[in-house]
Design a protein around this motif. Structure first.
Motif, PDB file in Angstrom:
ATOM      1  N   LEU A 156       0.823  -1.215   0.000  1.00  0.00           N
ATOM      2  CA  LEU A 156       0.000   0.000   0.000  1.00  0.00           C
ATOM      3  C   LEU A 156       0.853   1.260   0.000  1.00  0.00           C
ATOM      4  O   LEU A 156       0.534   2.238  -0.683  1.00  0.00           O
ATOM      5  CB  LEU A 156      -0.925  -0.003   1.221  1.00  0.00           C
ATOM      6  N   VAL A 157       1.941   1.234   0.778  1.00  0.00           N
ATOM      7  CA  VAL A 157       2.808   2.421   0.842  1.00  0.00           C
ATOM      8  C   VAL A 157       3.500   2.662  -0.501  1.00  0.00           C
ATOM      9  O   VAL A 157       3.600   3.809  -0.967  1.00  0.00           O
ATOM     10  CB  VAL A 157       3.846   2.249   1.970  1.00  0.00           C
ATOM     11  N   VAL A 158       3.959   1.601  -1.146  1.00  0.00           N
ATOM     12  CA  VAL A 158       4.620   1.759  -2.447  1.00  0.00           C
ATOM     13  C   VAL A 158       3.633   2.281  -3.496  1.00  0.00           C
ATOM     14  O   VAL A 158       3.935   3.214  -4.251  1.00  0.00           O
ATOM     15  CB  VAL A 158       5.241   0.413  -2.898  1.00  0.00           C
ATOM     16  N   ILE A 159       2.435   1.675  -3.548  1.00  0.00           N
ATOM     17  CA  ILE A 159       1.425   2.150  -4.511  1.00  0.00           C
ATOM     18  C   ILE A 159       1.061   3.604  -4.217  1.00  0.00           C
ATOM     19  O   ILE A 159       1.010   4.450  -5.120  1.00  0.00           O
ATOM     20  CB  ILE A 159       0.167   1.261  -4.461  1.00  0.00           C
ATOM     21  N   GLY A 160       0.822   3.913  -2.936  1.00  0.00           N
ATOM     22  CA  GLY A 160       0.464   5.279  -2.574  1.00  0.00           C
ATOM     23  C   GLY A 160       1.590   6.265  -2.857  1.00  0.00           C
ATOM     24  O   GLY A 160       1.329   7.388  -3.314  1.00  0.00           O
ATOM     25  N   GLY A 161       2.838   5.849  -2.586  1.00  0.00           N
ATOM     26  CA  GLY A 161       3.971   6.736  -2.845  1.00  0.00           C
ATOM     27  C   GLY A 161       4.127   7.062  -4.323  1.00  0.00           C
ATOM     28  O   GLY A 161       4.337   8.229  -4.701  1.00  0.00           O
ATOM     29  N   ILE A 162       4.011   6.047  -5.164  1.00  0.00           N
ATOM     30  CA  ILE A 162       4.139   6.277  -6.614  1.00  0.00           C
ATOM     31  C   ILE A 162       3.009   7.172  -7.117  1.00  0.00           C
ATOM     32  O   ILE A 162       3.228   8.123  -7.874  1.00  0.00           O
ATOM     33  CB  ILE A 162       4.146   4.928  -7.361  1.00  0.00           C
ATOM     34  N   ARG A 163       1.781   6.882  -6.677  1.00  0.00           N
ATOM     35  CA  ARG A 163       0.635   7.688  -7.122  1.00  0.00           C
ATOM     36  C   ARG A 163       0.743   9.124  -6.613  1.00  0.00           C
ATOM     37  O   ARG A 163       0.403  10.076  -7.321  1.00  0.00           O
ATOM     38  CB  ARG A 163      -0.666   7.056  -6.626  1.00  0.00           C
ATOM     39  N   GLU A 164       1.226   9.286  -5.388  1.00  0.00           N
ATOM     40  CA  GLU A 164       1.330  10.637  -4.824  1.00  0.00           C
ATOM     41  C   GLU A 164       2.396  11.470  -5.541  1.00  0.00           C
ATOM     42  O   GLU A 164       2.184  12.652  -5.825  1.00  0.00           O
ATOM     43  CB  GLU A 164       1.651  10.547  -3.331  1.00  0.00           C
ATOM     44  N   ILE A 165       3.534  10.859  -5.826  1.00  0.00           N
ATOM     45  CA  ILE A 165       4.600  11.594  -6.529  1.00  0.00           C
ATOM     46  C   ILE A 165       4.142  12.007  -7.924  1.00  0.00           C
ATOM     47  O   ILE A 165       4.322  13.144  -8.354  1.00  0.00           O
ATOM     48  CB  ILE A 165       5.870  10.725  -6.599  1.00  0.00           C
ATOM     49  N   LEU A 166       3.518  11.048  -8.634  1.00  0.00           N
ATOM     50  CA  LEU A 166       3.057  11.361  -9.990  1.00  0.00           C
ATOM     51  C   LEU A 166       1.851  12.293  -9.983  1.00  0.00           C
ATOM     52  O   LEU A 166       1.677  13.088 -10.912  1.00  0.00           O
ATOM     53  CB  LEU A 166       2.695  10.059 -10.727  1.00  0.00           C
ATOM     54  N   GLY A 167       1.040  12.212  -8.943  1.00  0.00           N
ATOM     55  CA  GLY A 167      -0.183  12.999  -8.928  1.00  0.00           C
ATOM     56  C   GLY A 167      -0.040  14.399  -8.383  1.00  0.00           C
ATOM     57  O   GLY A 167      -0.747  15.314  -8.812  1.00  0.00           O
ATOM     58  N   SER A 168       0.885  14.580  -7.420  1.00  0.00           N
ATOM     59  CA  SER A 168       1.004  15.902  -6.800  1.00  0.00           C
ATOM     60  C   SER A 168       2.438  16.330  -6.548  1.00  0.00           C
ATOM     61  O   SER A 168       2.671  17.456  -6.103  1.00  0.00           O
ATOM     62  CB  SER A 168       0.227  15.919  -5.481  1.00  0.00           C
ATOM     63  N   GLY A 169       3.401  15.434  -6.768  1.00  0.00           N
ATOM     64  CA  GLY A 169       4.802  15.804  -6.567  1.00  0.00           C
ATOM     65  C   GLY A 169       5.245  15.785  -5.129  1.00  0.00           C
ATOM     66  O   GLY A 169       6.334  16.284  -4.814  1.00  0.00           O
ATOM     67  N   THR A 170       4.438  15.234  -4.220  1.00  0.00           N
ATOM     68  CA  THR A 170       4.811  15.157  -2.802  1.00  0.00           C
ATOM     69  C   THR A 170       4.932  13.694  -2.375  1.00  0.00           C
ATOM     70  O   THR A 170       4.588  12.782  -3.140  1.00  0.00           O
ATOM     71  CB  THR A 170       3.764  15.865  -1.927  1.00  0.00           C
ATOM     72  N   LEU A 171       5.398  13.501  -1.136  1.00  0.00           N
ATOM     73  CA  LEU A 171       5.507  12.151  -0.592  1.00  0.00           C
ATOM     74  C   LEU A 171       5.229  12.220   0.911  1.00  0.00           C
ATOM     75  O   LEU A 171       5.794  13.048   1.619  1.00  0.00           O
ATOM     76  CB  LEU A 171       6.909  11.583  -0.837  1.00  0.00           C
ATOM     77  N   PHE A 172       4.366  11.347   1.382  1.00  0.00           N
ATOM     78  CA  PHE A 172       3.944  11.280   2.792  1.00  0.00           C
ATOM     79  C   PHE A 172       3.344  12.607   3.252  1.00  0.00           C
ATOM     80  O   PHE A 172       3.622  13.073   4.367  1.00  0.00           O
ATOM     81  CB  PHE A 172       5.116  10.886   3.700  1.00  0.00           C
ATOM     82  N   ALA A 173       2.520  13.217   2.408  1.00  0.00           N
ATOM     83  CA  ALA A 173       1.811  14.428   2.818  1.00  0.00           C
ATOM     84  C   ALA A 173       0.893  14.120   3.999  1.00  0.00           C
ATOM     85  O   ALA A 173       0.273  13.065   4.053  1.00  0.00           O
ATOM     86  CB  ALA A 173       0.998  14.964   1.645  1.00  0.00           C
ATOM     87  N   GLN A 174       0.825  15.017   4.969  1.00  0.00           N
ATOM     88  CA  GLN A 174       0.012  14.878   6.177  1.00  0.00           C
ATOM     89  C   GLN A 174       0.421  13.676   7.026  1.00  0.00           C
ATOM     90  O   GLN A 174      -0.406  13.103   7.740  1.00  0.00           O
ATOM     91  CB  GLN A 174      -1.478  14.772   5.829  1.00  0.00           C
TER      92      GLN A 174
END
Length: 239
Positions: A156-174
């Protein structure tokens, strides 16, 4: 090992040490990448790495607690009422975790609250309770639950990390809303002033990232098998 690792017919069954159940669950029998279970939350909540981490930790805690409780009750539950009892135990544990998250991590609860309650119907939790905890002692059941949960969490963390970087350019927001203010350093802006790719944070983006992860695991497993075969062949020559 569990039903997922049943030895081939006629092959001698090796005695497993307790930690084997934990280690094998992380990769070889991963809940999401091998058993293909619990894909609904894996795809629904992973818009950010923090959401994936929160959902993974909650599922891990549920797996550990339910496996321990059901394993300790395995000699007292009759087959006729086993399924209702297991669902009742799972629902009780999920309710406690849901209330605890609402009380102490309310900001994260506002994002994940709907999906936390749905852990009751998570086929991975019920599957491990039925196939493993009802047949094994408490310690192996706890290790199996911890391994399955952590294996699910890292996916889940890997999928979320990849999607977050590609989607908003951030990582572990909030991340601080989940782990506390001391973990605010995890909130990283990977690509400053990045507009993001909308597809990455939409459901099709989750399917695409999961597909690439499945393909990567297949490639890595093939490389590992070739390396083991090569090593075994060299040992035969040396003998």
């Amino acid at each position: 090992m569990s039903e997922c690792a049943a030895p081939a017919a006629g092959a001698p069954e090796k005695k497993k040490v307790p930690w084997h159940y934990f280690n094998s669950a992380l990769w070889d029998y991963n809940v999401a990448l091998v058993q293909m279970l619990a894909l609904c939350p894996a795809l629904a909540v992973t818009t950010t790495a923090t959401n994936g981490l929160g959902m993974g930790l909650a599922t891990t805690l549920v797996l550990i607690c339910t496996n321990a409780i059901i394993s300790s009750m395995r000699h007292t539950i009759s087959p006729e009422v086993r399924n209702p009892v297991m669902i009742g135990v799972i629902a009780g544990v999920v309710t406690l975790i849901d209330m605890a998250m609402n009380a102490w991590m309310h900001e994260m609860y506002k994002v994940l609250g709907l999906f936390i309650a749905l852990i009751v119907t998570n086929c991975a939790v019920l599957g491990r309770a039925e196939s493993f905890s009802t047949k094994n002692a408490v310690l192996p059941s706890v290790l199996d639950g911890a391994g399955m949960g952590i294996g699910f969490t890292w996916v889940l963390v890997v999928i979320g990390g990849i999607r977050e970087i590609l989607g908003s350019g951030t990582l572990f927001a909030q991340a601080s809303s989940l782990l506390g203010p001391h973990f605010a350093w995890l909130e990283i802006t990977v690509i400053p002033d990045f507009q993001g790719i909308l597809l990455a944070i939409l459901p099709p983006g989750a399917f695409i990232v999961l597909g690439f992860l499945l393909a990567a695991k297949r490639v890595i497993d093939r490389k590992r098998a070739e390396r083991r075969q090569k090593t075994h062949g060299e040992l035969v020559v040396l003998q």
